[in-house]
Design a protein around this motif. Structure first.
Motif, PDB file in Angstrom:
ATOM      1  N   LEU A 131       0.602  -1.632   0.120  1.00 28.04           N
ATOM      2  CA  LEU A 131      -0.058   0.367  -0.026  1.00 28.04           C
ATOM      3  C   LEU A 131       0.963   0.426  -0.048  1.00 28.04           C
ATOM      4  O   LEU A 131       0.304   2.485   0.896  1.00 28.04           O
ATOM      5  CB  LEU A 131      -0.739   0.157   0.969  1.00 28.04           C
ATOM      6  CG  LEU A 131      -2.104  -1.295   1.394  1.00 28.04           C
ATOM      7  CD1 LEU A 131      -2.494  -0.762   2.586  1.00 28.04           C
ATOM      8  CD2 LEU A 131      -2.894  -1.400  -0.297  1.00 28.04           C
ATOM      9  N   ALA A 132       2.085   0.604  -0.713  1.00 28.35           N
ATOM     10  CA  ALA A 132       2.634   2.326  -0.689  1.00 28.35           C
ATOM     11  C   ALA A 132       2.280   3.555  -1.930  1.00 28.35           C
ATOM     12  O   ALA A 132       2.098   2.830  -3.180  1.00 28.35           O
ATOM     13  CB  ALA A 132       4.092   1.601  -0.895  1.00 28.35           C
ATOM     14  N   GLU A 133       2.795   4.833  -1.754  1.00 29.45           N
ATOM     15  CA  GLU A 133       2.925   5.585  -3.158  1.00 29.45           C
ATOM     16  C   GLU A 133       4.167   6.478  -2.559  1.00 29.45           C
ATOM     17  O   GLU A 133       4.551   6.101  -1.409  1.00 29.45           O
ATOM     18  CB  GLU A 133       1.602   6.487  -2.689  1.00 29.45           C
ATOM     19  CG  GLU A 133       0.464   5.806  -2.916  1.00 29.45           C
ATOM     20  CD  GLU A 133      -0.921   6.489  -2.358  1.00 29.45           C
ATOM     21  OE1 GLU A 133      -0.738   7.776  -1.582  1.00 29.45           O
ATOM     22  OE2 GLU A 133      -1.505   5.987  -2.351  1.00 29.45           O
ATOM     23  N   PRO A 134       4.378   6.824  -3.798  1.00 29.11           N
ATOM     24  CA  PRO A 134       5.475   7.914  -3.436  1.00 29.11           C
ATOM     25  C   PRO A 134       5.644   8.999  -2.255  1.00 29.11           C
ATOM     26  O   PRO A 134       4.673   9.976  -2.247  1.00 29.11           O
ATOM     27  CB  PRO A 134       5.826   8.478  -5.224  1.00 29.11           C
ATOM     28  CG  PRO A 134       4.915   7.999  -6.213  1.00 29.11           C
ATOM     29  CD  PRO A 134       3.689   6.580  -5.691  1.00 29.11           C
ATOM     30  N   GLY A 135       6.761   9.345  -2.341  1.00 25.89           N
ATOM     31  CA  GLY A 135       6.810   9.774  -0.514  1.00 25.89           C
ATOM     32  C   GLY A 135       6.728   8.539   0.456  1.00 25.89           C
ATOM     33  O   GLY A 135       7.279   9.962   1.301  1.00 25.89           O
ATOM     34  N   ASP A 136       6.046   7.800   0.266  1.00 24.86           N
ATOM     35  CA  ASP A 136       6.071   6.840   1.662  1.00 24.86           C
ATOM     36  C   ASP A 136       7.634   6.281   2.096  1.00 24.86           C
ATOM     37  O   ASP A 136       8.663   6.408   1.773  1.00 24.86           O
ATOM     38  CB  ASP A 136       5.358   5.979   1.895  1.00 24.86           C
ATOM     39  CG  ASP A 136       3.861   6.101   1.687  1.00 24.86           C
ATOM     40  OD1 ASP A 136       3.854   7.150   1.484  1.00 24.86           O
ATOM     41  OD2 ASP A 136       3.267   5.657   0.721  1.00 24.86           O
ATOM     42  N   THR A 137       7.876   6.542   2.945  1.00 25.81           N
ATOM     43  CA  THR A 137       8.811   5.290   4.037  1.00 25.81           C
ATOM     44  C   THR A 137       8.718   4.199   4.172  1.00 25.81           C
ATOM     45  O   THR A 137       7.545   3.643   4.793  1.00 25.81           O
ATOM     46  CB  THR A 137       9.273   6.615   5.258  1.00 25.81           C
ATOM     47  OG1 THR A 137       9.434   7.786   4.897  1.00 25.81           O
ATOM     48  CG2 THR A 137      10.856   5.794   6.116  1.00 25.81           C
ATOM     49  N   LEU A 138       9.955   3.391   3.592  1.00 27.56           N
ATOM     50  CA  LEU A 138      10.059   2.371   4.093  1.00 27.56           C
ATOM     51  C   LEU A 138      10.523   2.306   5.193  1.00 27.56           C
ATOM     52  O   LEU A 138      12.522   3.011   5.132  1.00 27.56           O
ATOM     53  CB  LEU A 138      10.231   1.213   3.125  1.00 27.56           C
ATOM     54  CG  LEU A 138       9.690   1.443   1.957  1.00 27.56           C
ATOM     55  CD1 LEU A 138      10.280   0.497   0.297  1.00 27.56           C
ATOM     56  CD2 LEU A 138       7.790   1.130   1.771  1.00 27.56           C
ATOM     57  N   THR A 139      10.576   1.479   6.366  1.00 26.25           N
ATOM     58  CA  THR A 139      11.699   0.757   7.171  1.00 26.25           C
ATOM     59  C   THR A 139      12.048  -0.973   6.472  1.00 26.25           C
ATOM     60  O   THR A 139      11.721  -1.315   6.209  1.00 26.25           O
ATOM     61  CB  THR A 139      11.314   0.715   9.024  1.00 26.25           C
ATOM     62  OG1 THR A 139       9.740  -0.148   8.753  1.00 26.25           O
ATOM     63  CG2 THR A 139      10.688   2.096   9.165  1.00 26.25           C
ATOM     64  N   LEU A 140      13.376  -1.077   7.563  1.00 28.13           N
ATOM     65  CA  LEU A 140      13.927  -2.415   7.583  1.00 28.13           C
ATOM     66  C   LEU A 140      13.749  -3.269   8.462  1.00 28.13           C
ATOM     67  O   LEU A 140      14.783  -2.559   9.532  1.00 28.13           O
ATOM     68  CB  LEU A 140      15.346  -2.215   6.982  1.00 28.13           C
ATOM     69  CG  LEU A 140      15.517  -2.117   5.763  1.00 28.13           C
ATOM     70  CD1 LEU A 140      14.830  -1.167   5.038  1.00 28.13           C
ATOM     71  CD2 LEU A 140      16.867  -2.784   4.729  1.00 28.13           C
ATOM     72  N   PRO A 141      12.951  -3.642   9.450  1.00 29.67           N
ATOM     73  CA  PRO A 141      12.980  -4.203  10.799  1.00 29.67           C
ATOM     74  C   PRO A 141      14.317  -4.745  11.210  1.00 29.67           C
ATOM     75  O   PRO A 141      15.114  -5.849  10.223  1.00 29.67           O
ATOM     76  CB  PRO A 141      11.256  -5.239  10.463  1.00 29.67           C
ATOM     77  CG  PRO A 141      10.830  -4.824   9.447  1.00 29.67           C
ATOM     78  CD  PRO A 141      11.736  -4.461   8.770  1.00 29.67           C
ATOM     79  N   GLY A 142      14.176  -4.653  12.188  1.00 28.50           N
ATOM     80  CA  GLY A 142      15.746  -5.401  12.879  1.00 28.50           C
ATOM     81  C   GLY A 142      16.793  -3.953  12.324  1.00 28.50           C
ATOM     82  O   GLY A 142      17.790  -4.255  13.361  1.00 28.50           O
ATOM     83  N   THR A 143      17.040  -2.809  12.191  1.00 27.05           N
ATOM     84  CA  THR A 143      17.707  -2.207  11.921  1.00 27.05           C
ATOM     85  C   THR A 143      16.833  -0.602  11.948  1.00 27.05           C
ATOM     86  O   THR A 143      16.393  -0.458  11.631  1.00 27.05           O
ATOM     87  CB  THR A 143      18.538  -1.699  10.067  1.00 27.05           C
ATOM     88  OG1 THR A 143      17.408  -1.438   9.021  1.00 27.05           O
ATOM     89  CG2 THR A 143      18.830  -3.658  10.096  1.00 27.05           C
ATOM     90  N   ALA A 144      17.973   0.060  11.736  1.00 30.62           N
ATOM     91  CA  ALA A 144      17.823   1.555  11.890  1.00 30.62           C
ATOM     92  C   ALA A 144      17.384   2.290  10.338  1.00 30.62           C
ATOM     93  O   ALA A 144      16.980   3.521  10.172  1.00 30.62           O
ATOM     94  CB  ALA A 144      18.604   2.663  12.152  1.00 30.62           C
ATOM     95  N   ARG A 145      18.055   1.754   9.997  1.00 32.25           N
ATOM     96  CA  ARG A 145      17.472   2.187   8.062  1.00 32.25           C
ATOM     97  C   ARG A 145      16.014   2.145   7.710  1.00 32.25           C
ATOM     98  O   ARG A 145      15.360   1.366   8.139  1.00 32.25           O
ATOM     99  CB  ARG A 145      18.057   0.985   7.130  1.00 32.25           C
ATOM    100  CG  ARG A 145      19.750   0.236   7.359  1.00 32.25           C
ATOM    101  CD  ARG A 145      19.921  -0.412   6.943  1.00 32.25           C
ATOM    102  NE  ARG A 145      20.279   0.201   4.506  1.00 32.25           N
ATOM    103  CZ  ARG A 145      20.166  -0.885   4.086  1.00 32.25           C
ATOM    104  NH1 ARG A 145      20.962  -2.615   4.412  1.00 32.25           N
ATOM    105  NH2 ARG A 145      19.875  -0.851   2.748  1.00 32.25           N
ATOM    106  N   THR A 146      16.155   3.455   6.838  1.00 36.55           N
ATOM    107  CA  THR A 146      14.174   3.834   5.934  1.00 36.55           C
ATOM    108  C   THR A 146      14.628   4.113   4.654  1.00 36.55           C
ATOM    109  O   THR A 146      15.935   5.028   4.042  1.00 36.55           O
ATOM    110  CB  THR A 146      14.128   5.005   6.815  1.00 36.55           C
ATOM    111  OG1 THR A 146      15.230   6.074   6.495  1.00 36.55           O
ATOM    112  CG2 THR A 146      13.888   4.064   8.105  1.00 36.55           C
ATOM    113  N   LEU A 147      13.719   3.928   4.171  1.00 38.17           N
ATOM    114  CA  LEU A 147      14.014   3.893   2.590  1.00 38.17           C
ATOM    115  C   LEU A 147      12.854   5.006   1.998  1.00 38.17           C
ATOM    116  O   LEU A 147      12.004   4.707   2.546  1.00 38.17           O
ATOM    117  CB  LEU A 147      14.170   2.518   1.957  1.00 38.17           C
ATOM    118  CG  LEU A 147      15.396   1.504   1.946  1.00 38.17           C
ATOM    119  CD1 LEU A 147      15.090   1.068   1.461  1.00 38.17           C
ATOM    120  CD2 LEU A 147      16.569   2.519   1.671  1.00 38.17           C
TER     121      LEU A 147
END
Length: 760
Positions: free
Chosen positions: A142-158
């Protein structure tokens, strides 16, 4: 011409019901065939369009980071190479939904396998954390341009910069990771490389894969996917829906043609004197034929045009996949041709059957030939005499005798009525088979309801403890799935280790026996077809540098991976790799447990370290088939009604000659009516029994053939319940009796003069 129109108008007034049912049946048949054409176009053309515009690669190889994939550009037949791209396997989360993905390092927009942007923009070096998602993955998250993705278990975001279509295999939860294009700086821990090959001749795909594996070394190639697999996955269930609609539409069209032929033949026999009079006053044989031909062509044309107009104007408003298919189909080049050809072909076929029957009307002599005054049926059989001797009701005995007296016309009417009922039985078998995937998935190769994967933040021991703590879980089967090169190195298959020898995985076995000893395995039909082997053979495959030789001791229903899967126990795989740890757990739940609630509870208990997915059920994509089957049954019912009305008219007309004799022996009008009703009911009962006897094995053969072609394998077909078959058969018999009651009563209560005119 005026006389012709008056005759046609008079015949229409006398047979309004048949005209209405024939028009509606034609409309339903044309709608089925047009929707089938739409689904075929929807299944094939969108993927082909994306592949062509993206200059898609015919082969994608996953290789070790140390492999020099640039050497593949020098292979004969390779027109262009995409990559190699450094790739990282990861899990991303958005709006509470997780998905396994491939982060593919892409510095610039590729020329081969180019993503086709549908929203947002391409990667910007000024935004190092920006990514572009494949459209199927974006829909799942349910992602759209501008949304933030997280990588569980890390502090990284995309950050989602864009969404794009791709001709590569699409995302499927638990089976195929989603595709994410990112800048090289965002791919921090690449574990392998991905390289695409665009070939000069797509027919050389297997040979190209073999040469690529030979050039790089079997140990360097982890997984291979081809354009045929991507196309088959993209077509998915839409092609099956189109096949079902097309097959049943053609079957209904044949049934309608036979029904029209029988109706006209019966009508001609009932109007022999009228036709003779028409010829006596100057009608030519061609004019007589034209009356029947134009009349039924008008019915067919009305139904066909109305159906085509409705599909064209309102088809896109149909909810779900059918509406989407019509919308895509209307934009395809062949849309106008199909929209014209299907109705025209239907009308011409009905016109052909009409012409063959009406030709007999043209051969009627101008001088009426007196019909014999004797009884219309054959003499009483020995069975009928014995039944009367047992004092069974005379109406019942004579009605059954009339239905089964051995006349050719009775046999033809029985065959014409059997055909739509047979198609109904096949349709109900398809419905029952689909229902079984939902109500009893363990018997069709889906014993587990959930798949659980833990990330690096949760140990395997802790994962087992969490699963054991939930009493709604009946069993947790450890598993691992590896990509294995097949003999000849022309592709990869899925090698799965599920369960242990002490706690074996309960796959749905349909041939052979279960894998119990060392090196024993069961395989799906897709794998047996791919390797051209049978149960009992030994197969050799390669996982990395390690050969794996397995004895195929059974065939199981395998709904996933197109059946290109071989399954053994985890213990067997550990014999070659003792350090092999479970990569996931398949969970079989206790009866009554809600998979969604169990998944939510496990995700919460895992503290964000557990990725829980429901097991993909292939029948989920076939939900529209239920509405399709219901519509087809309605169309077949209309065809059956036309044939019933024809049979009733013929039986009543032929029985008029027996009325005086039956009255002379003391039978009342009610008993005479009962004879006709019994005759029609017996015909309907015989048709229902014949349709059931022939339809059940035919449906099983057709459904199992579809299972074979899809890779799942034969053994998935299920017959409708006896209660449902009884309901269909009983409905046909009761409907026939109800329809026959009124015309039979009118005939039995007719004036003696009318009866004598029928005899003379």
């Amino acid at each position: 011409m005026r006389a012709t129109l008056r005759w046609a108008h008079s015949d229409l007034r006398a047979h309004r019901g048949e005209a209405l049912f024939l028009t509606l049946a034609t409309a339903g048949i044309v709608a089925s065939l047009l929707l089938a054409a739409a689904l075929f176009g929807y299944a094939t053309n969108p993927w082909q369009r994306v592949f062509t515009q993206a200059h898609g690669a015919h082969v994608w190889l996953h290789t070790a980071p140390s492999a020099d994939a640039t050497r593949l550009a020098g292979l004969d037949g390779v027109r262009a190479v995409a990559g190699p791209y450094d790739t990282e396997a990861a899990t991303v989360s958005c709006r509470g939904t997780r998905a396994a993905v491939e982060l593919r390092a892409t510095a610039q927009l590729p020329s081969v396998g180019r993503p086709l942007l549908t929203a947002g923009h391409w990667l910007d070096p000024a935004r190092p954390d920006g990514v572009v998602l494949e459209s199927g993955l974006a829909r799942a998250l349910l992602a759209e341009p501008g949304d933030t993705l997280t990588l569980p278990g890390t502090a990284r975001t995309l950050t989602v910069e864009g969404i794009a279509d791709s001709a590569e295999p699409r995302y499927s939860a638990g089976e195929q990771p989603g595709l994410v294009w990112a800048l090289p700086s965002a791919v921090r821990a690449p574990g392998y490389q991905v390289t695409g090959l665009r070939l000069a001749d797509p027919a050389d795909t297997d040979y190209a894969v073999q040469r690529a594996v030979t050039r790089l070394g079997a140990g360097a190639v982890g997984e291979v996917s081809t354009w045929q697999q991507a196309r088959a996955q993209a077509q998915g269930d839409n092609r099956l829906l189109g096949q079902v609609l097309g097959a049943f539409g053609l079957g209904a069209l044949a049934a309608a043609g036979f029904a029209v032929h029988g109706a006209i033949g019966t009508r001609i026999r009932g109007h022999l004197r009228d036709i003779s009079v028409l010829k006596a006053i100057g009608f030519t044989p061609s004019q007589v034929v034209r009356v029947f031909l134009l009349q039924h062509l008008a019915y067919a044309l009305l139904g066909a045009v109305a159906s085509a107009a409705l599909i064209e104007s309102l088809g896109t408003r149909v909810p779900g996949r059918l509406g989407d298919a019509v919308g895509v189909w209307q934009g395809l080049p062949g849309h106008t041709l199909a929209l014209s050809a299907v109705p025209v072909g239907t009308v011409l076929l009905i016109g052909l059957t009409t012409g063959l029957a009406a030709w007999r009307a043209g051969r009627v002599p101008p001088v009426p030939v007196p019909r014999p005054a004797g009884p219309s049926g054959a003499g009483l059989t020995g069975v009928a005499r014995r039944a009367l001797g047992l004092r069974l009701p005379a109406a019942l005995v004579l009605g059954c005798h009339r239905a089964f007296a051995g006349r050719g016309r009775s046999s033809a009417a029985l065959a014409r009525l059997t055909l739509p009922l047979l198609l109904m039985v096949v349709a109900l078998s398809a419905w029952t088979t689909i229902d079984r995937f939902h109500t009893d998935p363990s018997h069709v190769g889906l014993p587990a309801a959930l798949t659980v994967r833990a990330d690096d933040g949760l140990s395997d021991q802790r994962t087992r403890q969490l699963l054991a703590a939930d009493d709604r879980i009946a069993e947790a089967y450890p598993g691992v799935e590896l990509a294995a090169l097949v003999p000849g190195q022309t592709g990869t298959i899925a090698l799965r280790g599920l369960g242990t020898r002490e706690r074996p995985y309960p796959y749905a076995l349909v041939e052979g026996r279960r894998a119990q000893g060392p090196d024993e395995a069961v395989a799906g039909q897709g794998l047996l077809d791919l390797l051209h082997v049978r149960v009992g053979d030994w197969v050799r495959m390669t996982v990395g540098d390690q050969p794996q030789i397995l004895h195929i001791v059974g065939r199981a229903l395998e709904p996933q991976n197109g059946g290109r899967t071989v399954t053994t126990s985890l213990d067997t795989l550990r014999e070659n790799g003792p350090a092999l740890a479970p990569a996931f757990y398949q969970l079989r739940l206790r009866p009554g447990a809600d998979p969604a609630r169990v998944a939510a509870a496990l995700s919460s208990a895992g503290g964000g370290h557990l990725d829980v997915h429901t097991v993909t059920n292939p029948a989920d994509g076939l939900t529209p088939l239920r509405a399709v089957v219901a519509g087809l049954i309605a169309v077949l019912a209309l065809v059956g009604l036309v044939e019933l009305l024809t049979a009733i008219g013929g039986t009543v007309r032929e029985g008029e000659r027996d009325v005086l004799a039956l009255r002379a022996i003391g039978m009342s009008p009610r008993q005479i009516t009962a004879i006709t009703v019994t005759s029609i009911s017996c015909t309907a009962l015989a048709a229902a029994l014949a349709a059931t006897a022939l339809g059940l094995p035919l449906a099983r053969r057709l459904i199992d053939a579809q299972g074979d072609s899809s890779g799942i394998g034969a053994g998935i077909a299920r017959s409708p319940s006896p209660g449902l078959l009884l309901l269909v058969g009983g409905g046909a018999v009761l409907g026939a009796a109800a329809l026959a009651a009124l015309p039979a009563a009118r005939s039995a209560r007719g004036r003696p003069a009318d009866t004598m005119s029928a005899v003379g």
